[in-house]
Design a protein around this motif. Sequence first.
Motif, PDB file in Angstrom:
ATOM      1  N   PHE A 174     103.445  36.756  89.804  1.00  0.00           N
ATOM      2  CA  PHE A 174     101.551  37.065  89.845  1.00  0.00           C
ATOM      3  C   PHE A 174     100.830  36.613  88.560  1.00  0.00           C
ATOM      4  CE2 PHE A 174      98.358  39.946  89.921  1.00  0.00           C
ATOM      5  CZ  PHE A 174      97.624  40.069  91.243  1.00  0.00           C
ATOM      6  N   PHE A 175     101.665  36.444  87.693  1.00  0.00           N
ATOM      7  CA  PHE A 175     101.041  36.163  86.274  1.00  0.00           C
ATOM      8  C   PHE A 175     101.661  34.893  85.651  1.00  0.00           C
ATOM      9  CE2 PHE A 175     100.633  40.767  86.434  1.00  0.00           C
ATOM     10  CZ  PHE A 175      99.370  40.787  86.130  1.00  0.00           C
ATOM     11  N   GLU A 176     100.656  34.143  85.041  1.00  0.00           N
ATOM     12  CA  GLU A 176     100.929  33.023  84.429  1.00  0.00           C
ATOM     13  C   GLU A 176     100.593  33.009  82.880  1.00  0.00           C
ATOM     14  OE1 GLU A 176     102.883  30.280  84.461  1.00  0.00           O
ATOM     15  OE2 GLU A 176     101.923  29.236  86.258  1.00  0.00           O
ATOM     16  N   PRO A 177     101.178  33.405  82.096  1.00  0.00           N
ATOM     17  CA  PRO A 177     101.172  33.891  80.477  1.00  0.00           C
ATOM     18  C   PRO A 177     100.568  32.403  79.858  1.00  0.00           C
ATOM     19  CG  PRO A 177     102.750  34.976  81.311  1.00  0.00           C
ATOM     20  CD  PRO A 177     102.762  33.969  82.384  1.00  0.00           C
ATOM     21  N   ARG A 178     100.947  31.403  80.241  1.00  0.00           N
ATOM     22  CA  ARG A 178     100.855  30.084  79.532  1.00  0.00           C
ATOM     23  C   ARG A 178      99.239  29.806  79.637  1.00  0.00           C
ATOM     24  NH1 ARG A 178     102.183  24.994  82.836  1.00  0.00           N
ATOM     25  NH2 ARG A 178     102.052  25.711  84.911  1.00  0.00           N
ATOM     26  N   PHE A 179      98.753  30.406  80.525  1.00  0.00           N
ATOM     27  CA  PHE A 179      97.095  30.057  80.514  1.00  0.00           C
ATOM     28  C   PHE A 179      96.314  31.187  80.196  1.00  0.00           C
ATOM     29  CE2 PHE A 179      98.514  27.180  84.133  1.00  0.00           C
ATOM     30  CZ  PHE A 179      98.782  26.150  83.485  1.00  0.00           C
ATOM     31  N   ASP A 180      96.750  32.476  79.527  1.00  0.00           N
ATOM     32  CA  ASP A 180      96.177  33.553  79.027  1.00  0.00           C
ATOM     33  C   ASP A 180      95.135  32.752  77.904  1.00  0.00           C
ATOM     34  OD1 ASP A 180      97.451  34.892  80.672  1.00  0.00           O
ATOM     35  OD2 ASP A 180      98.621  36.028  79.063  1.00  0.00           O
ATOM     36  N   TYR A 181      94.241  33.597  77.636  1.00  0.00           N
ATOM     37  CA  TYR A 181      93.132  32.808  76.768  1.00  0.00           C
ATOM     38  C   TYR A 181      92.479  34.249  76.103  1.00  0.00           C
ATOM     39  CZ  TYR A 181      90.481  29.485  74.014  1.00  0.00           C
ATOM     40  OH  TYR A 181      89.754  28.819  73.128  1.00  0.00           O
ATOM     41  N   ASP A 182      92.336  34.140  74.764  1.00  0.00           N
ATOM     42  CA  ASP A 182      91.800  35.273  74.002  1.00  0.00           C
ATOM     43  C   ASP A 182      90.329  34.806  73.391  1.00  0.00           C
ATOM     44  OD1 ASP A 182      91.093  37.340  72.251  1.00  0.00           O
ATOM     45  OD2 ASP A 182      92.900  37.170  71.093  1.00  0.00           O
ATOM     46  N   PHE A 183      89.312  35.275  74.267  1.00  0.00           N
ATOM     47  CA  PHE A 183      87.935  35.057  73.974  1.00  0.00           C
ATOM     48  C   PHE A 183      87.171  36.098  73.236  1.00  0.00           C
ATOM     49  CE2 PHE A 183      88.566  32.675  78.131  1.00  0.00           C
ATOM     50  CZ  PHE A 183      88.040  31.491  77.803  1.00  0.00           C
ATOM     51  N   THR A 184      88.114  36.995  72.690  1.00  0.00           N
ATOM     52  CA  THR A 184      87.512  38.039  72.073  1.00  0.00           C
ATOM     53  C   THR A 184      86.924  37.798  70.693  1.00  0.00           C
ATOM     54  OG1 THR A 184      89.560  38.585  71.002  1.00  0.00           O
ATOM     55  CG2 THR A 184      89.202  39.634  73.007  1.00  0.00           C
ATOM     56  N   ARG A 185      87.366  36.620  70.141  1.00  0.00           N
ATOM     57  CA  ARG A 185      86.744  36.408  68.801  1.00  0.00           C
ATOM     58  C   ARG A 185      86.132  34.924  68.834  1.00  0.00           C
ATOM     59  NH1 ARG A 185      90.943  39.430  67.813  1.00  0.00           N
ATOM     60  NH2 ARG A 185      90.816  41.143  66.271  1.00  0.00           N
ATOM     61  N   THR A 186      86.265  34.438  70.176  1.00  0.00           N
ATOM     62  CA  THR A 186      85.647  32.902  70.416  1.00  0.00           C
ATOM     63  C   THR A 186      83.984  33.005  70.365  1.00  0.00           C
ATOM     64  OG1 THR A 186      87.604  32.344  71.320  1.00  0.00           O
ATOM     65  CG2 THR A 186      85.504  31.002  71.854  1.00  0.00           C
ATOM     66  N   ARG A 187      83.350  32.372  69.748  1.00  0.00           N
ATOM     67  CA  ARG A 187      81.887  31.947  69.770  1.00  0.00           C
ATOM     68  C   ARG A 187      81.502  30.675  69.718  1.00  0.00           C
ATOM     69  NH1 ARG A 187      82.959  36.435  71.389  1.00  0.00           N
ATOM     70  NH2 ARG A 187      81.503  38.528  71.004  1.00  0.00           N
ATOM     71  N   ASP A 188      80.872  30.180  70.417  1.00  0.00           N
ATOM     72  CA  ASP A 188      80.106  28.712  70.119  1.00  0.00           C
ATOM     73  C   ASP A 188      79.096  28.600  71.029  1.00  0.00           C
ATOM     74  OD1 ASP A 188      81.092  27.470  72.401  1.00  0.00           O
ATOM     75  OD2 ASP A 188      82.998  27.214  71.756  1.00  0.00           O
ATOM     76  N   ASN A 189      78.254  27.476  70.817  1.00  0.00           N
ATOM     77  CA  ASN A 189      77.149  27.177  71.783  1.00  0.00           C
ATOM     78  C   ASN A 189      77.341  26.034  72.602  1.00  0.00           C
ATOM     79  OD1 ASN A 189      75.398  29.108  70.354  1.00  0.00           O
ATOM     80  ND2 ASN A 189      75.114  27.826  68.711  1.00  0.00           N
ATOM     81  N   SER A 190      78.750  25.689  72.643  1.00  0.00           N
ATOM     82  CA  SER A 190      79.116  24.737  73.816  1.00  0.00           C
ATOM     83  C   SER A 190      78.537  24.765  75.238  1.00  0.00           C
ATOM     84  CB  SER A 190      80.553  24.286  73.803  1.00  0.00           C
ATOM     85  OG  SER A 190      81.347  24.092  72.321  1.00  0.00           O
ATOM     86  N   ILE A 191      78.249  23.674  75.620  1.00  0.00           N
ATOM     87  CA  ILE A 191      77.770  23.750  77.108  1.00  0.00           C
ATOM     88  C   ILE A 191      78.721  23.352  77.945  1.00  0.00           C
ATOM     89  CG2 ILE A 191      76.109  22.888  78.908  1.00  0.00           C
ATOM     90  CD1 ILE A 191      73.997  22.470  76.693  1.00  0.00           C
ATOM     91  N   CYS A 192      79.160  24.193  78.934  1.00  0.00           N
ATOM     92  CA  CYS A 192      80.718  24.005  79.748  1.00  0.00           C
ATOM     93  C   CYS A 192      80.176  24.091  81.111  1.00  0.00           C
ATOM     94  CB  CYS A 192      81.602  24.907  79.513  1.00  0.00           C
ATOM     95  SG  CYS A 192      82.384  24.907  77.909  1.00  0.00           S
ATOM     96  N   MET A 193      80.631  23.284  81.934  1.00  0.00           N
ATOM     97  CA  MET A 193      80.379  23.026  83.445  1.00  0.00           C
ATOM     98  C   MET A 193      81.596  23.023  83.985  1.00  0.00           C
ATOM     99  SD  MET A 193      77.051  22.382  83.202  1.00  0.00           S
ATOM    100  CE  MET A 193      76.502  22.148  85.137  1.00  0.00           C
ATOM    101  N   ARG A 194      81.460  23.798  85.220  1.00  0.00           N
ATOM    102  CA  ARG A 194      82.817  23.990  86.052  1.00  0.00           C
ATOM    103  C   ARG A 194      82.193  23.891  87.441  1.00  0.00           C
ATOM    104  NH1 ARG A 194      84.749  23.535  82.035  1.00  0.00           N
ATOM    105  NH2 ARG A 194      86.331  24.440  80.741  1.00  0.00           N
ATOM    106  N   GLY A 195      82.620  23.036  88.267  1.00  0.00           N
ATOM    107  CA  GLY A 195      82.018  22.782  89.847  1.00  0.00           C
ATOM    108  C   GLY A 195      80.609  22.479  89.723  1.00  0.00           C
ATOM    109  N   ASN A 196      80.098  21.563  88.670  1.00  0.00           N
ATOM    110  CA  ASN A 196      78.757  21.224  88.535  1.00  0.00           C
ATOM    111  C   ASN A 196      77.829  22.518  88.263  1.00  0.00           C
ATOM    112  OD1 ASN A 196      79.229  18.481  88.767  1.00  0.00           O
ATOM    113  ND2 ASN A 196      79.607  18.662  91.170  1.00  0.00           N
ATOM    114  N   GLU A 197      78.301  23.525  87.824  1.00  0.00           N
ATOM    115  CA  GLU A 197      77.532  24.676  87.618  1.00  0.00           C
ATOM    116  C   GLU A 197      77.802  25.123  86.116  1.00  0.00           C
ATOM    117  OE1 GLU A 197      75.166  26.299  89.368  1.00  0.00           O
ATOM    118  OE2 GLU A 197      75.704  25.607  91.287  1.00  0.00           O
ATOM    119  N   SER A 198      76.798  25.720  85.511  1.00  0.00           N
ATOM    120  CA  SER A 198      77.156  25.940  84.216  1.00  0.00           C
ATOM    121  C   SER A 198      78.224  27.149  83.868  1.00  0.00           C
ATOM    122  CB  SER A 198      75.751  26.803  83.634  1.00  0.00           C
ATOM    123  OG  SER A 198      75.700  27.315  82.262  1.00  0.00           O
ATOM    124  N   TYR A 199      78.999  27.070  83.276  1.00  0.00           N
ATOM    125  CA  TYR A 199      80.006  28.179  83.074  1.00  0.00           C
ATOM    126  C   TYR A 199      79.988  28.977  81.822  1.00  0.00           C
ATOM    127  CZ  TYR A 199      84.868  29.615  81.609  1.00  0.00           C
ATOM    128  OH  TYR A 199      85.837  30.301  81.289  1.00  0.00           O
TER     129      TYR A 199
END
Length: 252
Positions: free
Chosen positions: A81-106
């Motif tokens: 059910f889980f895939e720990p290698r793709f876990d990600y800690d966003f708790t302290r992440t902050r930036d102004n990067s513009i990201c796109m996923r599926g041609n939509e703002s992410y």
Amino acid sequence: MDQHVVLEALSALLETNVKPYNAFNENFNELNLGELNILNFLQIALGKALLDLSYTPSHQVLRSGFNTDVRQDMLVDMDEFFEPRFDYDFTRTRDNSICMRGNESYKRPYGWYRIALKVLNKYPDGNDWLGTNGWRSHSVVGEWPVSYHGTSIEGATGIVKSHYRPGPREQYGRGIYSSNDVDHASSYSKVFTSKKNGKRYRVLMQNRINPVMRKMCNQHWLIEIPEGTSPAREKEIVERSIRPYGILLKEV
């Protein structure tokens, strides 16, 4: 992330008691417990456990239905059910990067911790809907946009009807509502207190949503499921339209 807290998050999303297989010494086939897997996760979280023997074992008796909040305890194979290698800690992440996923703002889920689900090679149409792994600002061919979903029995008995909550605000039709804005979706998230560490968490689903299947409804994206749709067809629509690939946790 502690395994006990992860299971508590799953239990909160499904409003039932989710346990790992290794919590039992008995033969699973002799237990009257439901089996949670990637392909039935969303339907069960919405309150609609679809009875389909191709996705549920023959011994399973799922008592939750479209108009009931009765839930049975469930077992989950943590490794499947889980895939720990793709876990990600966003708790302290902050930036102004513009990201796109599926041609939509992410809008990345800053302040949250993502627990990745094992979705690779789980769907017959391949993995293009996920895009490529790793940080990137651009979309890739075949990728689906990201959406966030918070659901509860109080707000969604069966397939969600109106902004996660029943009532007079049902403006756009019957189906599954989600949002590409994690902050907006957070207002519909469940909150639970961990018995493991005493902390309180919000929990959301992070999904990919098929742009061909969605309908834009103000701050929401709607996957329409017309009244009278058969359970088999509902399952087909869900799997073709919206796929959870992560569970998000945020301490509150």
